[in-house]
Design a protein around this motif. Structure first.
Motif, PDB file in Angstrom:
ATOM      1  N   ARG A  35      -9.643  84.965  45.886  1.00  0.00           N
ATOM      2  CA  ARG A  35      -8.637  85.918  46.364  1.00  0.00           C
ATOM      3  C   ARG A  35      -8.856  86.258  47.837  1.00  0.00           C
ATOM      4  O   ARG A  35      -7.899  86.438  48.589  1.00  0.00           O
ATOM      5  N   GLU A  36     -10.120  86.310  48.253  1.00  0.00           N
ATOM      6  CA  GLU A  36     -10.406  86.526  49.677  1.00  0.00           C
ATOM      7  C   GLU A  36      -9.892  85.358  50.514  1.00  0.00           C
ATOM      8  O   GLU A  36      -9.309  85.554  51.578  1.00  0.00           O
ATOM      9  N   LEU A  37     -10.137  84.156  50.023  1.00  0.00           N
ATOM     10  CA  LEU A  37      -9.685  82.972  50.770  1.00  0.00           C
ATOM     11  C   LEU A  37      -8.165  82.930  50.883  1.00  0.00           C
ATOM     12  O   LEU A  37      -7.629  82.515  51.909  1.00  0.00           O
ATOM     13  N   MET A  38      -7.464  83.366  49.813  1.00  0.00           N
ATOM     14  CA  MET A  38      -5.997  83.322  49.806  1.00  0.00           C
ATOM     15  C   MET A  38      -5.395  84.357  50.744  1.00  0.00           C
ATOM     16  O   MET A  38      -4.395  84.090  51.403  1.00  0.00           O
ATOM     17  N   GLY A  39      -5.957  85.563  50.766  1.00  0.00           N
ATOM     18  CA  GLY A  39      -5.354  86.658  51.512  1.00  0.00           C
ATOM     19  C   GLY A  39      -4.291  87.356  50.684  1.00  0.00           C
ATOM     20  O   GLY A  39      -4.013  86.965  49.554  1.00  0.00           O
ATOM     21  N   ALA A  40      -3.670  88.377  51.260  1.00  0.00           N
ATOM     22  CA  ALA A  40      -2.698  89.192  50.528  1.00  0.00           C
ATOM     23  C   ALA A  40      -1.511  88.354  50.055  1.00  0.00           C
ATOM     24  O   ALA A  40      -1.141  87.369  50.692  1.00  0.00           O
ATOM     25  N   THR A  41      -0.928  88.793  48.915  1.00  0.00           N
ATOM     26  CA  THR A  41       0.222  88.094  48.317  1.00  0.00           C
ATOM     27  C   THR A  41       1.335  87.885  49.338  1.00  0.00           C
ATOM     28  O   THR A  41       1.932  86.814  49.412  1.00  0.00           O
ATOM     29  N   ASN A  42       1.614  88.931  50.118  1.00  0.00           N
ATOM     30  CA  ASN A  42       2.619  88.846  51.167  1.00  0.00           C
ATOM     31  C   ASN A  42       1.950  88.311  52.441  1.00  0.00           C
ATOM     32  O   ASN A  42       1.111  88.998  53.015  1.00  0.00           O
ATOM     33  N   PRO A  43       2.305  87.104  52.865  1.00  0.00           N
ATOM     34  CA  PRO A  43       1.627  86.509  54.021  1.00  0.00           C
ATOM     35  C   PRO A  43       1.671  87.393  55.267  1.00  0.00           C
ATOM     36  O   PRO A  43       0.757  87.337  56.095  1.00  0.00           O
ATOM     37  N   ALA A  44       2.702  88.226  55.381  1.00  0.00           N
ATOM     38  CA  ALA A  44       2.807  89.126  56.536  1.00  0.00           C
ATOM     39  C   ALA A  44       1.663  90.138  56.552  1.00  0.00           C
ATOM     40  O   ALA A  44       1.330  90.687  57.604  1.00  0.00           O
ATOM     41  N   GLU A  45       1.073  90.383  55.381  1.00  0.00           N
ATOM     42  CA  GLU A  45      -0.025  91.359  55.279  1.00  0.00           C
ATOM     43  C   GLU A  45      -1.387  90.687  55.140  1.00  0.00           C
ATOM     44  O   GLU A  45      -2.406  91.376  55.018  1.00  0.00           O
ATOM     45  N   ALA A  46      -1.409  89.373  55.138  1.00  0.00           N
ATOM     46  CA  ALA A  46      -2.677  88.653  54.914  1.00  0.00           C
ATOM     47  C   ALA A  46      -3.526  88.636  56.181  1.00  0.00           C
ATOM     48  O   ALA A  46      -3.014  88.516  57.291  1.00  0.00           O
ATOM     49  N   GLU A  47      -4.835  88.786  56.010  1.00  0.00           N
ATOM     50  CA  GLU A  47      -5.785  88.755  57.128  1.00  0.00           C
ATOM     51  C   GLU A  47      -5.745  87.396  57.816  1.00  0.00           C
ATOM     52  O   GLU A  47      -5.676  86.365  57.136  1.00  0.00           O
ATOM     53  N   PRO A  48      -5.850  87.401  59.146  1.00  0.00           N
ATOM     54  CA  PRO A  48      -5.934  86.129  59.869  1.00  0.00           C
ATOM     55  C   PRO A  48      -7.079  85.278  59.322  1.00  0.00           C
ATOM     56  O   PRO A  48      -8.130  85.804  58.957  1.00  0.00           O
ATOM     57  N   GLY A  49      -6.862  83.977  59.263  1.00  0.00           N
ATOM     58  CA  GLY A  49      -7.898  83.082  58.762  1.00  0.00           C
ATOM     59  C   GLY A  49      -7.818  82.846  57.268  1.00  0.00           C
ATOM     60  O   GLY A  49      -8.522  81.990  56.742  1.00  0.00           O
ATOM     61  N   THR A  50      -6.976  83.599  56.576  1.00  0.00           N
ATOM     62  CA  THR A  50      -6.786  83.336  55.149  1.00  0.00           C
ATOM     63  C   THR A  50      -5.725  82.238  54.976  1.00  0.00           C
ATOM     64  O   THR A  50      -4.953  81.956  55.906  1.00  0.00           O
ATOM     65  N   ILE A  51      -5.710  81.635  53.804  1.00  0.00           N
ATOM     66  CA  ILE A  51      -4.779  80.531  53.534  1.00  0.00           C
ATOM     67  C   ILE A  51      -3.331  80.988  53.730  1.00  0.00           C
ATOM     68  O   ILE A  51      -2.528  80.311  54.366  1.00  0.00           O
ATOM     69  N   ARG A  52      -3.012  82.163  53.194  1.00  0.00           N
ATOM     70  CA  ARG A  52      -1.614  82.609  53.285  1.00  0.00           C
ATOM     71  C   ARG A  52      -1.244  82.985  54.721  1.00  0.00           C
ATOM     72  O   ARG A  52      -0.141  82.689  55.176  1.00  0.00           O
ATOM     73  N   ALA A  53      -2.147  83.633  55.444  1.00  0.00           N
ATOM     74  CA  ALA A  53      -1.844  83.971  56.842  1.00  0.00           C
ATOM     75  C   ALA A  53      -1.633  82.695  57.650  1.00  0.00           C
ATOM     76  O   ALA A  53      -0.748  82.625  58.496  1.00  0.00           O
TER      77      ALA A  53
END
Ligand code: CMP
Length: 140
Positions: free
Chosen positions: A86-104
């Motif tokens: 879940r850390e690697l993926m980042g937040a469900t909404n890519p706009a809220e995902a931390e930089p460097g995560t898969i979704r961001a």
């Protein structure tokens, strides 16, 4: 503790040709792919997999998107695998995902968010069982 979690690279991730990139992130984080399969989900499979969301307003769009092309499903194994994924993926909404995560790094919208990962131990068990027989999982 060593855990297993169910991961899906969604149709947008497969279409973007980043299966290897995503697997590489799993591996660098110490997660092992212990089972994997590519498949094109039927409507029935997508509805069944996401049954917990069946009353949510986004359910129809979610099922439509998840059946729009092939997906990669895999079981990841490792220390704290559920939270780590879940850390690697980042937040469900890519706009809220931390930089460097898969979704961001790769996702466009909350539906086309490249990856799915189990959100807890019970869900992980149910989701792994949904796709894999015990003998298809190669723990190591
Ligand atoms: P996933 O982790 O696969 O679980 C359900 C999916 O529904 C989620 O990722 C999103 O892609 C999608 N979704 C669309 N809208 C929402 C929303 N408002 N809240 C949560 N998930 C949503």
């Amino acid at each position: 503790a060593v855990e297993r979690t169910l991961s899906i690279i969604k149709p947008d991730g497969v279409e973007k040709n980043i299966i290897g990139e995503v697997y590489s992130r799993f591996e660098k984080a110490g997660l092992k792919v212990v089972a994997a399969r590519m498949l094109h989900l039927s409507q029935e499979q997508a509805e069944g997999f996401y049954a917990v969301h069946s009353e949510r307003p986004f359910f129809n769009d979610l099922v439509k998107f998840m059946t729009s092309g092939p997906v990669m499903v895999q079981v990841l194994e490792g220390d704290n695998a559920i939270a780590r994924n879940r850390e690697l993926m980042g937040a469900t909404n890519p706009a809220e995902a931390e930089p460097g995560t898969i979704r961001a790094d790769f996702a466009q919208t909350i539906d086309a968010n490249v990856v799915h990962g189990s959100d807890g131990a019970d869900t992980a068990r149910t989701e792994i069982d949904f796709f894999f027989k015990p003998e298809e999982i190669h723990s190591r």
